[in-house]
Write a protein that holds these residues in place. Structure first.
Motif, PDB file in Angstrom:
ATOM      1  N   VAL A  13     104.659  53.382  70.948  1.00 51.15           N
ATOM      2  CA  VAL A  13     104.239  51.983  71.057  1.00 51.15           C
ATOM      3  C   VAL A  13     104.264  51.575  72.525  1.00 51.15           C
ATOM      4  O   VAL A  13     105.275  51.743  73.209  1.00 51.15           O
ATOM      5  CB  VAL A  13     105.184  51.076  70.230  1.00 51.15           C
ATOM      6  CG1 VAL A  13     104.777  49.607  70.350  1.00 51.15           C
ATOM      7  CG2 VAL A  13     105.199  51.528  68.773  1.00 51.15           C
ATOM      8  N   ILE A  14     103.128  51.053  73.011  1.00 51.19           N
ATOM      9  CA  ILE A  14     103.053  50.590  74.394  1.00 51.19           C
ATOM     10  C   ILE A  14     103.224  49.077  74.392  1.00 51.19           C
ATOM     11  O   ILE A  14     102.473  48.353  73.725  1.00 51.19           O
ATOM     12  CB  ILE A  14     101.711  50.969  75.050  1.00 51.19           C
ATOM     13  CG1 ILE A  14     101.351  52.439  74.771  1.00 51.19           C
ATOM     14  CG2 ILE A  14     101.754  50.660  76.543  1.00 51.19           C
ATOM     15  CD1 ILE A  14     102.328  53.460  75.270  1.00 51.19           C
ATOM     16  N   CYS A  49     105.968  49.326  79.068  1.00 54.45           N
ATOM     17  CA  CYS A  49     107.024  50.275  78.703  1.00 54.45           C
ATOM     18  C   CYS A  49     106.601  51.009  77.440  1.00 54.45           C
ATOM     19  O   CYS A  49     105.702  50.578  76.716  1.00 54.45           O
ATOM     20  CB  CYS A  49     108.379  49.608  78.531  1.00 54.45           C
ATOM     21  SG  CYS A  49     108.426  48.293  77.338  1.00 54.45           S
ATOM     22  N   MET A  50     107.217  52.142  77.217  1.00 55.16           N
ATOM     23  CA  MET A  50     106.923  52.990  76.075  1.00 55.16           C
ATOM     24  C   MET A  50     108.122  52.951  75.125  1.00 55.16           C
ATOM     25  O   MET A  50     109.253  53.194  75.529  1.00 55.16           O
ATOM     26  CB  MET A  50     106.707  54.439  76.512  1.00 55.16           C
ATOM     27  CG  MET A  50     105.358  54.707  77.157  1.00 55.16           C
ATOM     28  SD  MET A  50     105.222  54.098  78.879  1.00 55.16           S
ATOM     29  CE  MET A  50     103.938  55.205  79.475  1.00 55.16           C
ATOM     30  N   MET A  51     107.825  52.685  73.865  1.00 52.88           N
ATOM     31  CA  MET A  51     108.861  52.617  72.833  1.00 52.88           C
ATOM     32  C   MET A  51     108.529  53.642  71.764  1.00 52.88           C
ATOM     33  O   MET A  51     107.386  53.702  71.304  1.00 52.88           O
ATOM     34  CB  MET A  51     108.890  51.206  72.245  1.00 52.88           C
ATOM     35  CG  MET A  51     109.988  50.962  71.232  1.00 52.88           C
ATOM     36  SD  MET A  51     110.135  49.196  70.780  1.00 52.88           S
ATOM     37  CE  MET A  51     108.808  49.091  69.556  1.00 52.88           C
ATOM     38  N   THR A  52     109.517  54.435  71.371  1.00 54.64           N
ATOM     39  CA  THR A  52     109.290  55.366  70.266  1.00 54.64           C
ATOM     40  C   THR A  52     109.842  54.755  68.981  1.00 54.64           C
ATOM     41  O   THR A  52     110.845  54.036  68.992  1.00 54.64           O
ATOM     42  CB  THR A  52     109.943  56.727  70.519  1.00 54.64           C
ATOM     43  OG1 THR A  52     111.326  56.531  70.784  1.00 54.64           O
ATOM     44  CG2 THR A  52     109.313  57.430  71.708  1.00 54.64           C
ATOM     45  N   GLY A  87     100.674  59.735  76.964  1.00 52.33           N
ATOM     46  CA  GLY A  87     100.590  58.821  78.115  1.00 52.33           C
ATOM     47  C   GLY A  87     100.809  57.373  77.735  1.00 52.33           C
ATOM     48  O   GLY A  87     101.750  57.053  76.993  1.00 52.33           O
ATOM     49  N   ARG A  88      99.928  56.494  78.234  1.00 52.73           N
ATOM     50  CA  ARG A  88     100.132  55.065  78.038  1.00 52.73           C
ATOM     51  C   ARG A  88      99.069  54.584  77.044  1.00 52.73           C
ATOM     52  O   ARG A  88      98.881  55.226  76.016  1.00 52.73           O
ATOM     53  CB  ARG A  88     100.036  54.384  79.402  1.00 52.73           C
ATOM     54  CG  ARG A  88     100.813  53.113  79.514  1.00 52.73           C
ATOM     55  CD  ARG A  88     100.975  52.697  80.961  1.00 52.73           C
ATOM     56  NE  ARG A  88      99.699  52.351  81.577  1.00 52.73           N
ATOM     57  CZ  ARG A  88      99.533  52.047  82.873  1.00 52.73           C
ATOM     58  NH1 ARG A  88     100.591  52.063  83.672  1.00 52.73           N
ATOM     59  NH2 ARG A  88      98.360  51.744  83.361  1.00 52.73           N
ATOM     60  N   CYS A  89      98.396  53.486  77.344  1.00 47.15           N
ATOM     61  CA  CYS A  89      97.362  53.012  76.421  1.00 47.15           C
ATOM     62  C   CYS A  89      96.156  53.950  76.443  1.00 47.15           C
ATOM     63  O   CYS A  89      96.067  54.872  77.248  1.00 47.15           O
ATOM     64  CB  CYS A  89      96.930  51.594  76.805  1.00 47.15           C
ATOM     65  SG  CYS A  89      98.239  50.353  76.670  1.00 47.15           S
ATOM     66  N   GLY A  90      95.194  53.673  75.560  1.00 46.44           N
ATOM     67  CA  GLY A  90      93.947  54.419  75.567  1.00 46.44           C
ATOM     68  C   GLY A  90      93.732  55.214  74.295  1.00 46.44           C
ATOM     69  O   GLY A  90      94.639  55.894  73.808  1.00 46.44           O
TER      70      GLY A  90
END
Lengths: 421, 421
Positions: free
Chosen positions: A325-326, A371-374, B169-172
């Protein structure tokens, strides 16, 4: 040029557009997406709880409280602290002192060296008004000479506190046995008045920190007795001040032990208690509760405990892979130097109310604006959902925000407060 | 309440007191301690050098430049970039877009998803004026539906760029093979116009990053050809945009290779080049110079290379132990997430001019408002000395400052610029 009316631009409360009158009752509803996100909000009730907690602790511990204002740099919060009975406010830099003074704070400890021509001019000008009780730390002969010459020439009395340090630590005179070298230099300047001794025990770490801090405080007490007997202190009130947010209980206790041979005013300077967190200061406070009978008793009373009052709300931007989740919150929005933020609530706009965030959701990386959430791969999350996060290290979260909303328990923003970083 | 006259308070330029008119020729002398320290200053000449460098690079590489404005969030610097020929400005959040738009920037890429009710309202209001060319990224069916419904209902055309991402990675959007799922949803909304494709290759790391980035860009080119043949793009100019500050040369080169089957506008979005640094982006630029013949040629011309233009000046507060110097600069003043700042100049007030800092001086620790520097024990340093530091990671240094001085080579502040974080 402005095509968004002032009224509408105002409720981008958090970034880039400056702040309104802090006392406006805004009425904006976080859950109705009345504002831009990410946004920082503080729960008013928890804020007042924390102010009362530390004030009560200090009174029962028979120490005065000059909370470190650098944590929030928010004059509205300084006033709240003063209204609850604080002696004054501690600050880290001269611009911070000016901000506090200009907002009515008249008892200030610059918990730092006063260095530099422009800073001397500013403090001299503030002192010349006559309504300002100001103290700064001195830990070197060079600085004593600079201050002594400047303030003596101006015929202004500067209150100084001799800063005593920790070997391998930060500022502060290292060897109590030869501190008379410094005192003798200071005594040559009629502009300098030694009003006490200061220290910061928060640089002591490691397994044996508790004992080292106790010994450090005891040695300072011994030093102060010696300085008192040598008539180093100017006549009037003598201040001994120390304590950050992690060890204030030990400092308060041991400033009173053993029995005092002379009268002095003990002042503690914790800063993080007002906002608190769910990270390093929550851990530190748990240790306080383990150590301090006074804190344990307080926790059993209606006041309870210190509680994390600050949240960052941010949108889910994207779930580009199952379980990844971004979120639209980054290093620009929240502290990341003492652990990453913790998801606390999940709210899907349009639904009745927020629910607790799944404890398996975990921030694993943070970039400037994301931020990145798992999560488990079947997490019920979608772009546009809101997540609130508690934080670790309030000092480096609050300094990301020029405006912070004070919310009630229904997530309505009742006021906005301004910060001055 | 104000006892420091406005005039005198103004030259606490850096912290806590807000900013003046940014175009004032202040004339304050850093070396004469006319201002409060710590202070952030940018060398004007180096700033212009960097603006010219990247503009020339982009023109020779036949790409347009929409530098990421989130790095500085300073409208004066956006204007400088536009004056040098940039196509527009990229930004990361809606409040950043509003700040840029309100300062005359009319070509804006929101290099991010557009999420949230309040943000939709703001963009709709800006678009309704008619002088605004705006693009945002879309990478999910959920977001496409939300945007599609909102903007179609308002009868506003929203330009979107399909964001393609990197696994892990991030979004996309992750899988180019099934992106028509997204395109078909978008096609159902007359309010959405697909104007091209966007990506961010900066999340690719590791030993094989160069090849992975080249393949990533090539795959995007292939995807775009396919989307073009399927008539996914709205009529008119088609944009393909990528590139942060580390790999812009590779992206520019491979957006033009192999030969294009259809006409499009390539836009790169580096943000850090204008300020540059002596840390992670200096390293990245060295790699660019190793890879790119175009950059190598530019370096041989009078334009030279990108140069670190930003410095933080701070006082020596204390030297409590031989070889341990406590400096009045902390996490509140400078980035610390990508290496600590580097001492560059040493100036003792009253002497003729600064000298290079000893290369053995090294920051070893940083706290909120202080840092610790180790030196040889016989270092010629004293409390009150000034040290200037270059930095690593401009994005997380500039966001610490509301005002930054633009200096000439004599360390005279010629202007102040404001930031909007």
């Amino acid at each position: 040029m402005l095509t968004i009316s002032t009224h509408k631009a105002e409720n981008i409360i958090e970034k880039g557009t400056g702040c309104m009158d802090a006392l406006v009752n805004t009425g904006w509803n976080v859950l109705a997406e009345d504002i831009s996100f990410p946004a920082a909000v503080i729960n008013q009730k928890l804020l007042v709880n924390n102010a009362q907690w530390m004030q009560t602790f200090s009174e029962r511990a028979k120490v005065k409280l000059a909370p470190h204002g650098k944590t929030t740099m928010s004059p509205e919060l300084f006033k709240l602290q003063i209204q609850h009975g604080c002696w004054g406010i501690s600050l880290a830099t001269v611009p911070q002192v000016v901000t506090a003074y200009n907002n009515g704070i008249k008892h200030i400890i610059l918990a730092n060296q006063l260095i530099g021509r422009r800073h001397f001019d500013i403090i001299a000008e503030l002192l010349s008004v006559g309504d300002f009780e100001f103290y700064c730390f001195v830990d070197s002969i060079e600085n004593a000479k600079s201050l002594g010459k400047y303030f003596s020439d101006k015929n202004i009395k500067l209150n100084i506190l001799l800063e005593v340090g920790v070997v391998g630590g930060r500022c502060g005179w290292r060897d109590n046995d030869n501190i008379m070298q410094l005192c003798e230099v200071i005594s040559q300047y009629q502009g300098l008045q030694v009003r006490g001794v200061s220290f910061y025990e928060g640089v002591i770490h490691g397994e044996n920190a508790t004992n080292e801090i106790i010994n450090f405080v005891k040695n300072i007490k011994t030093l102060c007795q010696s300085l008192h007997s040598k008539e180093v202190f100017s006549s009037g009130e003598v201040i001994i001040t120390g304590a950050g947010s992690a060890w204030y209980d030990l400092v308060a206790e041991h400033l009173h032990e053993p029995d005092n041979l002379f009268e002095f005013t003990p002042i503690i300077r914790p800063g993080c208690y007002l906002i608190h967190d769910t990270g390093i200061y929550q851990d530190a406070q748990q240790a306080v509760l383990t150590r301090s009978e006074l804190a344990q008793n307080l926790a059993l009373e209606p006041t309870g405990e210190l509680l994390s009052s600050l949240s960052i709300w941010a949108y889910v931007y994207s779930i580009p892979e199952p379980g990844l989740v971004i979120v639209g919150m980054g290093k620009r929005d929240v502290a990341f130097d003492a652990g990453l933020p913790t998801p606390t609530l999940h709210y899907r706009p349009g639904t009745a109310k927020p629910v607790s965030a799944d404890k398996q959701w975990q921030l694993v990386n943070i970039m400037d604006q994301h931020c990145m959430m798992t999560t488990p791969t079947d997490a019920d999350l979608a772009p546009g959902d809101l997540i609130s996060f508690s934080t670790s290290h309030p000092c480096l979260t609050i300094d990301k925000w020029r405006c912070i909303g004070l919310i009630d328990d229904d997530f309505i923003i009742k006021k906005q407060i301004s910060t001055y970083f």
